[in-house]
Design a protein around this motif. Structure first.
Motif, PDB file in Angstrom:
ATOM      1  N   MET A   1       0.846  -1.193   0.000  1.00  0.00           N
ATOM      2  CA  MET A   1       0.000   0.000   0.000  1.00  0.00           C
ATOM      3  C   MET A   1       0.880   1.241   0.000  1.00  0.00           C
ATOM      4  O   MET A   1       1.812   1.353   0.779  1.00  0.00           O
ATOM      5  N   ALA A   2       0.591   2.198  -0.890  1.00  0.00           N
ATOM      6  CA  ALA A   2       1.293   3.468  -0.896  1.00  0.00           C
ATOM      7  C   ALA A   2       0.619   4.389   0.103  1.00  0.00           C
ATOM      8  O   ALA A   2      -0.573   4.655   0.018  1.00  0.00           O
ATOM      9  N   LEU A   3       1.377   4.852   1.080  1.00  0.00           N
ATOM     10  CA  LEU A   3       0.829   5.712   2.119  1.00  0.00           C
ATOM     11  C   LEU A   3       0.701   7.137   1.599  1.00  0.00           C
ATOM     12  O   LEU A   3       1.684   7.858   1.477  1.00  0.00           O
ATOM     13  N   SER A   4      -0.524   7.555   1.296  1.00  0.00           N
ATOM     14  CA  SER A   4      -0.726   8.903   0.777  1.00  0.00           C
ATOM     15  C   SER A   4      -1.843   9.665   1.484  1.00  0.00           C
ATOM     16  O   SER A   4      -1.875  10.891   1.421  1.00  0.00           O
ATOM     17  N   SER A   5      -2.757   8.965   2.161  1.00  0.00           N
ATOM     18  CA  SER A   5      -3.849   9.645   2.858  1.00  0.00           C
ATOM     19  C   SER A   5      -3.867   9.227   4.321  1.00  0.00           C
ATOM     20  O   SER A   5      -3.726   8.058   4.651  1.00  0.00           O
ATOM     21  N   VAL A   6      -4.038  10.212   5.191  1.00  0.00           N
ATOM     22  CA  VAL A   6      -3.980   9.995   6.634  1.00  0.00           C
ATOM     23  C   VAL A   6      -5.199  10.623   7.274  1.00  0.00           C
ATOM     24  O   VAL A   6      -5.474  11.818   7.088  1.00  0.00           O
ATOM     25  N   ALA A   7      -5.947   9.833   8.041  1.00  0.00           N
ATOM     26  CA  ALA A   7      -7.098  10.335   8.782  1.00  0.00           C
ATOM     27  C   ALA A   7      -6.808  10.225  10.273  1.00  0.00           C
ATOM     28  O   ALA A   7      -6.553   9.128  10.778  1.00  0.00           O
ATOM     29  N   VAL A   8      -6.801  11.352  10.966  1.00  0.00           N
ATOM     30  CA  VAL A   8      -6.624  11.366  12.413  1.00  0.00           C
ATOM     31  C   VAL A   8      -7.999  11.474  13.053  1.00  0.00           C
ATOM     32  O   VAL A   8      -8.758  12.394  12.754  1.00  0.00           O
ATOM     33  N   VAL A   9      -8.313  10.525  13.918  1.00  0.00           N
ATOM     34  CA  VAL A   9      -9.618  10.503  14.573  1.00  0.00           C
ATOM     35  C   VAL A   9      -9.463  11.064  15.984  1.00  0.00           C
ATOM     36  O   VAL A   9      -8.798  10.458  16.837  1.00  0.00           O
ATOM     37  N   LEU A  10     -10.063  12.227  16.221  1.00  0.00           N
ATOM     38  CA  LEU A  10      -9.980  12.880  17.523  1.00  0.00           C
ATOM     39  C   LEU A  10     -11.130  12.429  18.420  1.00  0.00           C
ATOM     40  O   LEU A  10     -12.256  12.239  17.959  1.00  0.00           O
ATOM     41  N   GLN A  11     -10.815  12.286  19.704  1.00  0.00           N
ATOM     42  CA  GLN A  11     -11.823  11.990  20.710  1.00  0.00           C
ATOM     43  C   GLN A  11     -11.725  13.047  21.809  1.00  0.00           C
ATOM     44  O   GLN A  11     -10.631  13.428  22.218  1.00  0.00           O
ATOM     45  N   ASP A  12     -12.849  13.510  22.270  1.00  0.00           N
ATOM     46  CA  ASP A  12     -12.923  14.590  23.253  1.00  0.00           C
ATOM     47  C   ASP A  12     -12.723  14.025  24.666  1.00  0.00           C
ATOM     48  O   ASP A  12     -13.429  13.078  25.042  1.00  0.00           O
ATOM     49  N   PRO A  13     -11.741  14.567  25.424  1.00  0.00           N
ATOM     50  CA  PRO A  13     -10.832  15.675  25.143  1.00  0.00           C
ATOM     51  C   PRO A  13      -9.591  15.205  24.370  1.00  0.00           C
ATOM     52  O   PRO A  13      -9.223  14.029  24.436  1.00  0.00           O
ATOM     53  N   VAL A  14      -8.974  16.124  23.668  1.00  0.00           N
ATOM     54  CA  VAL A  14      -7.837  15.809  22.797  1.00  0.00           C
ATOM     55  C   VAL A  14      -6.524  16.118  23.517  1.00  0.00           C
ATOM     56  O   VAL A  14      -6.379  17.186  24.114  1.00  0.00           O
ATOM     57  N   ALA A  15      -5.572  15.192  23.472  1.00  0.00           N
ATOM     58  CA  ALA A  15      -4.222  15.446  23.978  1.00  0.00           C
ATOM     59  C   ALA A  15      -3.444  16.167  22.881  1.00  0.00           C
ATOM     60  O   ALA A  15      -3.159  15.590  21.827  1.00  0.00           O
ATOM     61  N   VAL A  97      -8.528  -1.909   9.596  1.00  0.00           N
ATOM     62  CA  VAL A  97      -7.722  -3.136   9.657  1.00  0.00           C
ATOM     63  C   VAL A  97      -8.250  -4.172   8.671  1.00  0.00           C
ATOM     64  O   VAL A  97      -7.475  -4.831   7.966  1.00  0.00           O
ATOM     65  N   GLU A  98      -9.555  -4.307   8.581  1.00  0.00           N
ATOM     66  CA  GLU A  98     -10.150  -5.312   7.700  1.00  0.00           C
ATOM     67  C   GLU A  98      -9.845  -5.039   6.231  1.00  0.00           C
ATOM     68  O   GLU A  98      -9.699  -5.970   5.432  1.00  0.00           O
ATOM     69  N   ARG A  99      -9.756  -3.774   5.859  1.00  0.00           N
ATOM     70  CA  ARG A  99      -9.473  -3.467   4.446  1.00  0.00           C
ATOM     71  C   ARG A  99      -7.986  -3.314   4.161  1.00  0.00           C
ATOM     72  O   ARG A  99      -7.582  -2.965   3.049  1.00  0.00           O
ATOM     73  N   GLY A 100      -7.149  -3.577   5.168  1.00  0.00           N
ATOM     74  CA  GLY A 100      -5.710  -3.594   4.954  1.00  0.00           C
ATOM     75  C   GLY A 100      -5.009  -2.282   5.129  1.00  0.00           C
ATOM     76  O   GLY A 100      -3.824  -2.160   4.789  1.00  0.00           O
ATOM     77  N   ALA A 101      -5.705  -1.277   5.672  1.00  0.00           N
ATOM     78  CA  ALA A 101      -5.066   0.012   5.924  1.00  0.00           C
ATOM     79  C   ALA A 101      -4.245  -0.057   7.207  1.00  0.00           C
ATOM     80  O   ALA A 101      -4.424  -0.955   8.039  1.00  0.00           O
ATOM     81  N   TYR A 102      -3.344   0.887   7.367  1.00  0.00           N
ATOM     82  CA  TYR A 102      -2.601   0.995   8.606  1.00  0.00           C
ATOM     83  C   TYR A 102      -3.480   1.639   9.675  1.00  0.00           C
ATOM     84  O   TYR A 102      -4.304   2.519   9.386  1.00  0.00           O
ATOM     85  N   VAL A 103      -3.263   1.212  10.921  1.00  0.00           N
ATOM     86  CA  VAL A 103      -3.841   1.876  12.087  1.00  0.00           C
ATOM     87  C   VAL A 103      -2.703   2.141  13.060  1.00  0.00           C
ATOM     88  O   VAL A 103      -1.901   1.241  13.337  1.00  0.00           O
ATOM     89  N   LEU A 104      -2.609   3.372  13.545  1.00  0.00           N
ATOM     90  CA  LEU A 104      -1.508   3.753  14.429  1.00  0.00           C
ATOM     91  C   LEU A 104      -2.070   4.509  15.623  1.00  0.00           C
ATOM     92  O   LEU A 104      -2.872   5.428  15.454  1.00  0.00           O
ATOM     93  N   SER A 105      -1.645   4.112  16.815  1.00  0.00           N
ATOM     94  CA  SER A 105      -2.063   4.826  18.024  1.00  0.00           C
ATOM     95  C   SER A 105      -0.863   5.487  18.670  1.00  0.00           C
ATOM     96  O   SER A 105       0.271   4.992  18.574  1.00  0.00           O
ATOM     97  N   VAL A 106      -1.114   6.609  19.328  1.00  0.00           N
ATOM     98  CA  VAL A 106      -0.089   7.308  20.092  1.00  0.00           C
ATOM     99  C   VAL A 106      -0.506   7.283  21.559  1.00  0.00           C
ATOM    100  O   VAL A 106      -1.615   7.696  21.902  1.00  0.00           O
ATOM    101  N   CYS A 107       0.372   6.762  22.408  1.00  0.00           N
ATOM    102  CA  CYS A 107       0.163   6.733  23.855  1.00  0.00           C
ATOM    103  C   CYS A 107      -1.127   5.982  24.193  1.00  0.00           C
ATOM    104  O   CYS A 107      -1.324   4.850  23.766  1.00  0.00           O
ATOM    105  N   SER A 108      -2.044   6.624  24.938  1.00  0.00           N
ATOM    106  CA  SER A 108      -3.251   5.927  25.396  1.00  0.00           C
ATOM    107  C   SER A 108      -4.230   5.641  24.272  1.00  0.00           C
ATOM    108  O   SER A 108      -5.233   4.943  24.493  1.00  0.00           O
TER     109      SER A 108
END
Length: 318
Positions: A1-15, A97-108
């Protein structure tokens, strides 16, 4: 997969810091420096509504969760609510994950991935202060409390704060090569590569005084990787005893002198494999391994690939 699009999912409250790491690596246009442009989307379950961030700061995500549906990377920064994500957020993570995209978490953010079920059976990590809680709540996840980041399949989890930078740069390096990752790191003024297996907890992250720092020795080592090195010789350069130098090296870098030099030699070999036509034997000599056999051994241990296969996959276009 060529990494070209990134979606950051924010949850309230945001670090803010953890969100800032993702924004710094993927959200800034550095095409003038030869870095490919990323389609960067900041998403939330309720787009357009202010979310609490650190202090008195408020953040507004312009995109809804649907914008993550085709992203190459779905990233989850830390939040004090990361351990109780909504069903909609969990669906976004599982779908990626099911469609083969990357998932990345930071800290918690790892708690959100765990709640979505994508850490079951995978090696993962989070900030060392939360690792016992994560392991207790999700016994099917293989939590490693010591590492900076873990990469299992298309799922990447990182420890606290700065380790998120390491994980992001690791992903960029994996998908776009060392030259691109190094350009981003240089603009951020951070280390271009810290291996995920390095320790999270460093006894003294900041030297007390400049004269006590081993920084000058590290810089000298980077400029003399092709030479043989011993702890005794490096200790003399630092004006320390061998025992003091070895102890201080681990406390300031999180790894031993031998492993640090080996990692830097492999990193330099990766760059030469990507950017030059030098033979494997020549590269082995240039980076200090001495022989192609020794280069292949350490290179395979660090990357999981032989130098030849790595060059085939990551060679920069002419």
């Amino acid at each position: 997969m060529a990494l070209s699009s990134v979606a950051v999912v924010l949850q309230d409250p945001v670090a803010m810091f953890e969100f800032g790491v993702l924004s710094e690596v993927f959200g800034i246009d550095r095409t003038d420096d030869g870095v490919p442009a990323f389609d960067f989307r900041v998403c939330a379950e309720r787009p357009g509504e202010p979310m609490q961030a650190d202090g008195q700061t408020m953040l507004v995500a312009p995109f809804g969760l649907d914008a993550a549906a085709d992203a190459d990377l779905v990233a989850i920064p830390a939040s004090s609510s990361a351990d109780r994500p909504s069903e909609a957020v969990k669906h976004v993570v599982r779908d990626a994950v099911e469609r083969g995209a990357y998932v990345l978490s930071v800290c918690s953010g790892a708690f959100t991935l765990a709640a979505a079920g994508v850490l079951d059976g995978r090696e993962c990590t989070t900030h060392w202060r939360h690792s016992d809680e994560l392991a207790s709540a999700y016994p099917l996840a293989h939590v490693n409390p010591d590492v900076l980041y873990a990469h299992d399949g298309t799922v990447i989890t990182s420890a606290g704060t700065a380790a998120g930078m390491d994980a992001c740069l690791h992903l960029v390096r994996s998908e776009h090569g060392g030259a691109v990752a190094n350009r981003i790191a240089r603009r951020m003024v951070v280390s271009p590569h810290r291996d995920g297996g390095q320790r999270q907890f460093i006894d003294r992250p900041v030297p007390v005084t400049e004269c006590e720092s081993i920084g000058p020795v590290l810089q000298w080592l980077l400029e003399h990787l092709d030479e043989p090195h011993t702890v005794a010789g490096l200790a003399r350069r630092a004006s320390m005893s061998s025992r003091t130098f070895a102890r201080r090296f681990v406390s300031e870098t999180g790894t031993t002198p031998h492993q640090w030099v080996t990692d830097q030699r492999v990193l330099r070999a990766r760059e030469l494999l990507e950017e030059t036509d030098l033979s494997i034997e020549q590269i082995a000599g240039d980076v200090g391994f001495g022989s192609a056999a020794l280069l292949r051994h350490h290179f395979s241990q660090c990357t999981g690939l032989t130098p030849t296969v790595f060059r085939t996959r990551h060679r920069s276009p002419a």
